[in-house]
Design a protein around this motif. Sequence first.
Motif, short mmCIF file in Angstrom:
data_model
loop_
_atom_site.label_atom_id
_atom_site.label_comp_id
_atom_site.label_asym_id
_atom_site.label_seq_id
_atom_site.Cartn_x
_atom_site.Cartn_y
_atom_site.Cartn_z
N SER A 94 0.82 -1.21 0.00
CA SER A 94 0.00 0.00 0.00
C SER A 94 0.86 1.26 0.00
CB SER A 94 -0.95 0.00 1.20
OG SER A 94 -0.25 0.08 2.42
N TYR A 95 1.96 1.24 0.75
CA TYR A 95 2.87 2.40 0.75
C TYR A 95 3.57 2.55 -0.61
CZ TYR A 95 2.75 4.19 5.53
OH TYR A 95 2.39 4.81 6.69
N ALA A 96 3.90 1.44 -1.23
CA ALA A 96 4.54 1.51 -2.55
C ALA A 96 3.62 2.22 -3.54
CB ALA A 96 4.88 0.11 -3.04
N VAL A 97 2.34 1.88 -3.51
CA VAL A 97 1.37 2.54 -4.38
C VAL A 97 1.26 4.02 -4.04
CG1 VAL A 97 -1.07 2.65 -5.03
CG2 VAL A 97 0.06 0.43 -4.78
N ALA A 98 1.24 4.34 -2.74
CA ALA A 98 1.12 5.72 -2.30
C ALA A 98 2.30 6.56 -2.78
CB ALA A 98 1.02 5.79 -0.78
N PHE A 99 3.51 6.00 -2.68
CA PHE A 99 4.69 6.73 -3.15
C PHE A 99 4.63 6.97 -4.66
CE2 PHE A 99 6.92 5.76 0.84
CZ PHE A 99 7.49 7.00 1.06
N TYR A 100 4.22 5.95 -5.40
CA TYR A 100 4.12 6.10 -6.85
C TYR A 100 3.15 7.23 -7.19
CZ TYR A 100 2.89 5.20 -11.71
OH TYR A 100 2.64 5.34 -13.04
N LEU A 101 1.99 7.24 -6.55
CA LEU A 101 0.99 8.27 -6.83
C LEU A 101 1.47 9.64 -6.37
CD1 LEU A 101 -2.27 6.36 -5.78
CD2 LEU A 101 -1.45 6.83 -8.10
N ALA A 102 2.17 9.70 -5.23
CA ALA A 102 2.66 10.98 -4.73
C ALA A 102 3.67 11.59 -5.70
CB ALA A 102 3.29 10.80 -3.36
N PHE A 103 4.58 10.76 -6.22
CA PHE A 103 5.58 11.28 -7.16
C PHE A 103 4.97 11.61 -8.51
CE2 PHE A 103 8.71 9.03 -4.34
CZ PHE A 103 9.43 10.18 -4.00
N GLN A 104 3.79 11.05 -8.79
CA GLN A 104 3.09 11.37 -10.03
C GLN A 104 2.20 12.60 -9.87
OE1 GLN A 104 3.54 9.88 -13.06
NE2 GLN A 104 5.20 8.77 -12.02
N GLY A 105 2.20 13.18 -8.68
CA GLY A 105 1.47 14.42 -8.47
C GLY A 105 0.01 14.25 -8.09
N PHE A 106 -0.37 13.10 -7.53
CA PHE A 106 -1.77 12.87 -7.18
C PHE A 106 -2.15 13.46 -5.82
CE2 PHE A 106 -1.36 9.91 -10.62
CZ PHE A 106 -2.64 9.78 -11.14
N GLY A 107 -1.18 13.97 -5.07
CA GLY A 107 -1.46 14.66 -3.81
C GLY A 107 -2.23 13.82 -2.82
N VAL A 108 -3.37 14.35 -2.34
CA VAL A 108 -4.15 13.71 -1.29
C VAL A 108 -4.67 12.33 -1.72
CG1 VAL A 108 -6.33 14.78 -2.02
CG2 VAL A 108 -6.02 14.06 0.36
N TRP A 109 -4.85 12.11 -3.01
CA TRP A 109 -5.32 10.81 -3.49
C TRP A 109 -4.32 9.69 -3.21
CZ3 TRP A 109 -10.19 9.90 -4.51
CH2 TRP A 109 -11.01 10.96 -4.86
N SER A 110 -3.08 10.05 -3.01
CA SER A 110 -2.07 9.05 -2.63
C SER A 110 -2.43 8.41 -1.30
CB SER A 110 -0.69 9.72 -2.53
OG SER A 110 -0.37 10.44 -3.69
N LEU A 111 -2.88 9.24 -0.35
CA LEU A 111 -3.28 8.73 0.95
C LEU A 111 -4.58 7.93 0.87
CD1 LEU A 111 -2.58 11.87 3.17
CD2 LEU A 111 -1.16 9.84 2.91
N VAL A 112 -5.50 8.40 0.03
CA VAL A 112 -6.79 7.73 -0.12
C VAL A 112 -6.61 6.30 -0.62
CG1 VAL A 112 -8.99 7.72 -1.35
CG2 VAL A 112 -8.05 9.87 -0.46
N PHE A 113 -5.85 6.16 -1.70
CA PHE A 113 -5.67 4.82 -2.28
C PHE A 113 -4.77 3.95 -1.42
CE2 PHE A 113 -7.22 7.00 -6.11
CZ PHE A 113 -8.18 6.08 -6.50
N GLN A 114 -3.85 4.55 -0.70
CA GLN A 114 -3.03 3.75 0.23
C GLN A 114 -3.92 3.10 1.28
OE1 GLN A 114 -1.62 5.09 3.66
NE2 GLN A 114 -0.60 3.14 3.98
N THR A 115 -4.88 3.85 1.81
CA THR A 115 -5.80 3.33 2.83
C THR A 115 -6.69 2.23 2.27
OG1 THR A 115 -5.81 5.49 3.93
CG2 THR A 115 -7.61 3.96 4.45
N LEU A 116 -7.24 2.46 1.08
CA LEU A 116 -8.15 1.48 0.49
C LEU A 116 -7.43 0.18 0.12
CD1 LEU A 116 -10.38 3.72 -1.81
CD2 LEU A 116 -10.99 2.69 0.38
N ILE A 117 -6.25 0.31 -0.46
CA ILE A 117 -5.49 -0.89 -0.84
C ILE A 117 -5.09 -1.68 0.39
CG2 ILE A 117 -3.29 -1.67 -1.83
CD1 ILE A 117 -3.57 0.66 -3.84
N LEU A 118 -4.70 -0.98 1.45
CA LEU A 118 -4.34 -1.66 2.70
C LEU A 118 -5.55 -2.44 3.24
CD1 LEU A 118 -2.31 -2.12 5.01
CD2 LEU A 118 -3.17 -0.02 6.05
N SER A 119 -6.73 -1.84 3.20
CA SER A 119 -7.94 -2.50 3.70
C SER A 119 -8.30 -3.73 2.88
CB SER A 119 -9.11 -1.51 3.70
OG SER A 119 -8.88 -0.43 4.57
N VAL A 120 -8.20 -3.60 1.56
CA VAL A 120 -8.54 -4.72 0.67
C VAL A 120 -7.58 -5.89 0.88
CG1 VAL A 120 -8.65 -5.49 -1.73
CG2 VAL A 120 -9.68 -3.31 -1.07
#
Length: 468
Positions: free
Chosen positions: A141-167
């Motif tokens: 989940s953190y790996a996905v969050a870092f990828y999204l953060a470096f791609q400029g997704f901002g707050v959505w990085s945290l959103v998807f990190q949380t959802l992926i971790l839950s799934v």
Amino acid sequence: MLNQIVSQIIFVAFGIYLARILGPEAYGLVGMITVFSGFANLFVDFGFSSAIIYDPKLTQNKISSVFWLNLLIGVFIYIIFFFSSPLLAEFYNLEELEVLTKVVTISLIINSLSGVPNSLITKSIRFKNIIRASWISTIISYAVAFYLAFQGFGVWSLVFQTLILSVLNLIFVWKIASFKPSFYFSSKDIKSLISYGSGIAGTNLLGYLTRNLDNLLVGKFLGESSLGIYARSYSLMMLPLKNISSIFTKVLFPAFSKIQNQPDVIAFYYLKSTKTIALFSFPLMFGFFAVAEEFVLLFLGKDWVEAIAIIKMLSILGAVQSVLTLNGVIYNSLGKAITAFKVTLVLNLILIPSWLIGMKLNGLNGLVLAYLLVGTLGSIPILSIALRLINLTVIDQFKNLFYIIIGSLAIIISCSVFDLVFTFPMIYNLILKTIVGGFIFLLIIVPIEKEFLVEIYNMLLAKNTSKN
């Protein structure tokens, strides 16, 4: 314990760096939503998870009924959030919260699916496999969050990190528990668990209110930047609760429930457990107090400078709460969940007005100071009532922890003296103060608590030997 150590390595390596990239605003936006979604999640569970662990006459029919009820409530509450998301955005006066709310609250449905199998794993006191799964889920989940953060997704990085971790956690939990719900539901089976579960739910709801109404007040009146700073500082305060105390609560609740008619035995292991918790959490949190400035500026950056004073105050509160959290284990394992609800309600009636007064007088710093004073002093009566159930007093607990408290205070004093005498670059200050504080603590604790330390060592050695 191994799980918490590894989890904190992941947190330091990934979580803090992610906060540095995204800044306080992103965490504040997510925090505004989770204030409400986290509260709603308690209704999804409604204390049934604890009831499953406590129930000595648990049947497959009860398990199945709870599962389908949890899922039904989870879907229903998500629908409410979906259609009320514009109101939430209007409440905070932030338009972007509407879409964020619709996505973040999907976790309510995911969590409703994992509650029962999680409880079954806990009831059987089987943690090894779930720990490994947790590490894998967190890293991915953190790996996905870092990828999204470096791609400029901002707050959505945290959103998807949380959802992926839950799934991912959901998938692993079902597999580990070998959970296969039957197509059975009976209101009679639910009723047999409601009496106990409602007390748990009430206490959890009040506890959540205590831990999150402050987020609501900060977000509403001080803005998303202040909320981001407060939420991140608060997460540091929660370190001993999540990573030390939680080890004991997960194991002691099902264990104490099995010996609920032996209060003196519970008292013996309660004192041992709280002393062990304090041995690790007190120096950790008092150490955070001593190096708060260096930690914030080095790891989080100058944008987080306001967090320094907040971390100092919350670190002391975190140390105290790490021990007090076992109050709930006593109440719940002895079937006194309703008593826990009543005493927690009284504390909340005092704590919430104190936040408002503190925030009115001195903004975020005033709110946190009020939290520290009332949260600490107000918990003493709750502790006293819990201890009476197992024939102990507050004085017994104070004597139990006295030397650990003295050693932890010595960490702050020695680091303050270090600051007055020496001036080094910040990174060296952090390293040297950590070494000095740790040395002073051990210098006090080792000679006085030698017997207790040897006991812990022998226990761990015996466990490892039995495995071999």
